[in-house]
Design a protein around this motif. Structure first.
Motif, PDB file in Angstrom:
ATOM      1  N   ALA A 177       0.935  -0.996   0.023  1.00  0.00           N
ATOM      2  CA  ALA A 177      -0.145   0.019  -0.168  1.00  0.00           C
ATOM      3  C   ALA A 177       1.159   1.362   0.069  1.00  0.00           C
ATOM      4  O   ALA A 177       1.978   1.312   0.488  1.00  0.00           O
ATOM      5  CB  ALA A 177      -0.827   0.143   1.157  1.00  0.00           C
ATOM      6  N   ARG A 178       0.405   2.199  -0.494  1.00  0.00           N
ATOM      7  CA  ARG A 178       1.087   3.570  -0.715  1.00  0.00           C
ATOM      8  C   ARG A 178       0.828   4.423   0.620  1.00  0.00           C
ATOM      9  O   ARG A 178       1.566   5.398   0.943  1.00  0.00           O
ATOM     10  CB  ARG A 178       0.828   4.229  -1.992  1.00  0.00           C
ATOM     11  N   LEU A 179      -0.337   4.377   1.048  1.00  0.00           N
ATOM     12  CA  LEU A 179      -0.615   5.022   2.430  1.00  0.00           C
ATOM     13  C   LEU A 179      -1.723   4.401   3.285  1.00  0.00           C
ATOM     14  O   LEU A 179      -2.533   3.771   2.876  1.00  0.00           O
ATOM     15  CB  LEU A 179      -1.543   6.260   1.765  1.00  0.00           C
ATOM     16  N   MET A 180      -1.266   4.703   4.775  1.00  0.00           N
ATOM     17  CA  MET A 180      -2.350   4.045   5.553  1.00  0.00           C
ATOM     18  C   MET A 180      -2.467   4.998   6.512  1.00  0.00           C
ATOM     19  O   MET A 180      -1.781   6.106   6.825  1.00  0.00           O
ATOM     20  CB  MET A 180      -1.254   2.842   6.399  1.00  0.00           C
ATOM     21  N   ALA A 181      -3.727   5.016   7.204  1.00  0.00           N
ATOM     22  CA  ALA A 181      -4.369   5.881   8.177  1.00  0.00           C
ATOM     23  C   ALA A 181      -4.623   5.327   9.135  1.00  0.00           C
ATOM     24  O   ALA A 181      -5.682   4.531   9.063  1.00  0.00           O
ATOM     25  CB  ALA A 181      -5.319   7.002   7.384  1.00  0.00           C
ATOM     26  N   GLY A 182      -4.371   5.610  10.529  1.00  0.00           N
ATOM     27  CA  GLY A 182      -4.680   5.187  11.621  1.00  0.00           C
ATOM     28  C   GLY A 182      -5.912   5.943  12.059  1.00  0.00           C
ATOM     29  O   GLY A 182      -5.774   7.055  12.427  1.00  0.00           O
ATOM     30  N   LEU A 183      -7.091   5.278  12.166  1.00  0.00           N
ATOM     31  CA  LEU A 183      -8.599   5.837  12.403  1.00  0.00           C
ATOM     32  C   LEU A 183      -9.475   5.429  13.425  1.00  0.00           C
ATOM     33  O   LEU A 183     -10.600   5.652  13.389  1.00  0.00           O
ATOM     34  CB  LEU A 183      -9.204   5.887  10.885  1.00  0.00           C
ATOM     35  N   GLY A 184      -8.751   4.706  14.281  1.00  0.00           N
ATOM     36  CA  GLY A 184      -9.639   4.564  15.668  1.00  0.00           C
ATOM     37  C   GLY A 184     -10.816   3.645  15.387  1.00  0.00           C
ATOM     38  O   GLY A 184     -10.812   2.457  14.685  1.00  0.00           O
ATOM     39  N   GLY A 185     -11.776   4.047  15.975  1.00  0.00           N
ATOM     40  CA  GLY A 185     -13.071   3.820  15.614  1.00  0.00           C
ATOM     41  C   GLY A 185     -13.908   4.076  14.742  1.00  0.00           C
ATOM     42  O   GLY A 185     -15.261   3.905  14.421  1.00  0.00           O
ATOM     43  N   SER A 186     -13.432   4.596  13.647  1.00  0.00           N
ATOM     44  CA  SER A 186     -14.027   5.136  12.502  1.00  0.00           C
ATOM     45  C   SER A 186     -14.921   4.067  11.563  1.00  0.00           C
ATOM     46  O   SER A 186     -15.820   4.486  11.197  1.00  0.00           O
ATOM     47  CB  SER A 186     -13.286   5.858  11.331  1.00  0.00           C
ATOM     48  N   LEU A 187     -14.503   2.977  11.460  1.00  0.00           N
ATOM     49  CA  LEU A 187     -15.202   2.021  10.976  1.00  0.00           C
ATOM     50  C   LEU A 187     -16.660   1.532  11.576  1.00  0.00           C
ATOM     51  O   LEU A 187     -17.680   1.547  10.857  1.00  0.00           O
ATOM     52  CB  LEU A 187     -14.584   0.400  10.938  1.00  0.00           C
ATOM     53  N   ASP A 188     -16.714   1.865  12.799  1.00  0.00           N
ATOM     54  CA  ASP A 188     -18.090   1.728  13.493  1.00  0.00           C
ATOM     55  C   ASP A 188     -19.039   2.891  12.990  1.00  0.00           C
ATOM     56  O   ASP A 188     -20.179   2.496  12.792  1.00  0.00           O
ATOM     57  CB  ASP A 188     -18.020   1.822  15.200  1.00  0.00           C
ATOM     58  N   VAL A 189     -18.538   4.146  12.935  1.00  0.00           N
ATOM     59  CA  VAL A 189     -19.430   5.039  12.386  1.00  0.00           C
ATOM     60  C   VAL A 189     -19.574   4.655  11.047  1.00  0.00           C
ATOM     61  O   VAL A 189     -21.018   5.117  10.569  1.00  0.00           O
ATOM     62  CB  VAL A 189     -18.382   6.414  12.508  1.00  0.00           C
ATOM     63  N   PHE A 190     -18.694   4.592  10.270  1.00  0.00           N
ATOM     64  CA  PHE A 190     -19.219   4.211   8.833  1.00  0.00           C
ATOM     65  C   PHE A 190     -20.050   3.279   8.670  1.00  0.00           C
ATOM     66  O   PHE A 190     -20.701   3.373   7.605  1.00  0.00           O
ATOM     67  CB  PHE A 190     -17.772   4.130   8.028  1.00  0.00           C
ATOM     68  N   ALA A 191     -20.093   2.281   9.580  1.00  0.00           N
ATOM     69  CA  ALA A 191     -20.993   1.231   9.598  1.00  0.00           C
ATOM     70  C   ALA A 191     -22.300   1.459  10.076  1.00  0.00           C
ATOM     71  O   ALA A 191     -23.384   0.563   9.595  1.00  0.00           O
ATOM     72  CB  ALA A 191     -20.254  -0.165  10.074  1.00  0.00           C
ATOM     73  N   GLY A 192     -22.325   2.410  10.793  1.00  0.00           N
ATOM     74  CA  GLY A 192     -23.673   3.050  11.401  1.00  0.00           C
ATOM     75  C   GLY A 192     -23.979   2.161  12.780  1.00  0.00           C
ATOM     76  O   GLY A 192     -25.023   2.299  13.219  1.00  0.00           O
ATOM     77  N   VAL A 193     -22.593   1.653  13.063  1.00  0.00           N
ATOM     78  CA  VAL A 193     -22.839   0.910  14.437  1.00  0.00           C
ATOM     79  C   VAL A 193     -22.957   1.828  15.493  1.00  0.00           C
ATOM     80  O   VAL A 193     -23.523   1.963  16.692  1.00  0.00           O
ATOM     81  CB  VAL A 193     -21.795   0.017  14.664  1.00  0.00           C
ATOM     82  N   VAL A 194     -22.083   3.092  15.442  1.00  0.00           N
ATOM     83  CA  VAL A 194     -21.965   4.064  16.274  1.00  0.00           C
ATOM     84  C   VAL A 194     -22.440   5.361  15.665  1.00  0.00           C
ATOM     85  O   VAL A 194     -22.201   5.684  14.461  1.00  0.00           O
ATOM     86  CB  VAL A 194     -20.470   4.294  16.859  1.00  0.00           C
ATOM     87  N   GLU A 195     -23.139   6.041  16.355  1.00  0.00           N
ATOM     88  CA  GLU A 195     -23.834   7.494  15.861  1.00  0.00           C
ATOM     89  C   GLU A 195     -22.598   8.451  16.132  1.00  0.00           C
ATOM     90  O   GLU A 195     -22.287   8.676  17.290  1.00  0.00           O
ATOM     91  CB  GLU A 195     -25.080   7.775  16.503  1.00  0.00           C
ATOM     92  N   ARG A 196     -22.429   9.251  15.195  1.00  0.00           N
ATOM     93  CA  ARG A 196     -21.519  10.515  15.446  1.00  0.00           C
ATOM     94  C   ARG A 196     -22.258  11.655  15.778  1.00  0.00           C
ATOM     95  O   ARG A 196     -23.624  11.958  15.806  1.00  0.00           O
ATOM     96  CB  ARG A 196     -20.862  10.827  14.214  1.00  0.00           C
ATOM     97  N   ALA A 197     -21.746  12.626  16.455  1.00  0.00           N
ATOM     98  CA  ALA A 197     -22.336  13.787  17.138  1.00  0.00           C
ATOM     99  C   ALA A 197     -22.844  14.570  15.980  1.00  0.00           C
ATOM    100  O   ALA A 197     -22.483  14.627  14.816  1.00  0.00           O
ATOM    101  CB  ALA A 197     -21.315  14.737  17.870  1.00  0.00           C
ATOM    102  N   PRO A 198     -24.042  15.128  16.245  1.00  0.00           N
ATOM    103  CA  PRO A 198     -24.552  16.338  15.015  1.00  0.00           C
ATOM    104  C   PRO A 198     -23.558  17.236  14.777  1.00  0.00           C
ATOM    105  O   PRO A 198     -22.860  17.782  15.382  1.00  0.00           O
ATOM    106  CB  PRO A 198     -25.778  16.833  15.875  1.00  0.00           C
TER     107      PRO A 198
END
Length: 243
Positions: A177-198
């Motif tokens: 890979a040419r770029l990696m980004a460490g993004l913690g719990g972002s996948l849970d938000v992207f999947a709709g498992v966790v709701e992000r703040a308004p």
């Protein structure tokens, strides 16, 4: 020239500038990685030299939490504002959808990355997600090989800190890979498992308070923010004495 905050050097960029810099790194070839420390991680880096090295060794170091921006002000240093990892990822995916770059999602519980992939491909038409893997693995080698076989250009590494930072440093180049980004719990938000703040809470820098409201058990972690700012005041006092 980075802005040093409590031992961690941050890149003073807007969100658009950060995404543009990342796109340039992808075009340049080779391996690059991005970290997005919040006050909790900066505080940890103050106490753990290997973690501090992993953060400072990144090609992009972006201030994820409003507390980092406040600390910069206390220390009399400049940061243009927050660059939350999840927003950085969104900007980067917009670019990837237009340019045909391939994204791999790594982390979270089984099934979450797949759900995130489906939602992201719908949100960013043209985005190619070439593979996923959950974060519950014991051996690195099969995951490294899966990413290489998928011919990923970019990997979102969502294993939680400091595991994700160490994983990128150790395994990133071998994945191709040419770029990696460490993004913690972002996948849970992207999947709709966790709701992000308004958005209104985000603009006020109160996303941390919204998360506390939703998850009161986080009070112990959130209590570290005032202590972090007190430590910044202490650093300013020491600098004043040396001057």
């Amino acid at each position: 020239m980075r802005t040093e905050i409590m031992g961690v050097g941050f890149d003073d960029l807007t969100l658009d500038e950060a995404a543009s810099a990342a796109a340039g790194m992808i075009d340049a070839g080779g391996f690059h990685y991005v970290v997005t420390p919040n006050p909790e991680l900066v505080d940890r880096a103050r106490r753990e030299e290997p973690f501090r090295q992993a953060l400072n060794g990144a090609d992009l170091v972006l201030p994820d939490g409003i507390g980092v921006v406040y600390a910069a002000k206390i220390l009399g240093r400049s940061l243009k504002g927050r660059c939350p990892g999840i927003d950085f990822a969104g900007k980067l995916m917009e670019h990837m959808a237009k340019t045909g770059l391939r994204l791999y999602l790594l982390g979270a519980k089984p099934g979450v990355a797949e759900a995130a992939a489906a939602r992201l491909e719908a949100r960013y038409p043209g985005l190619t997600i070439c593979g996923t893997h959950d974060g519950y693995f014991k051996e690195d080698a099969p995951v490294v090989e899966a990413i290489r076989a998928a011919e990923a250009d970019v990997v979102f590494v969502c294993l939680g800190a400091p595991k994700q930072e160490y994983w990128m440093v150790k395994n990133g180049p071998a994945t191709g890979a040419r770029l990696m980004a460490g993004l913690g719990g972002s996948l849970d938000v992207f999947a709709g498992v966790v709701e992000r703040a308004p958005e209104s809470w985000q603009k006020l820098g109160l996303e941390w308070l919204y998360r506390l409201k939703k998850e009161p058990k986080r009070i112990g972690r959130m209590a570290r923010l005032p202590l972090f700012l007190v430590a910044a005041l202490g650093e300013r006092g020491k600098a004043g004495k040396r001057a």
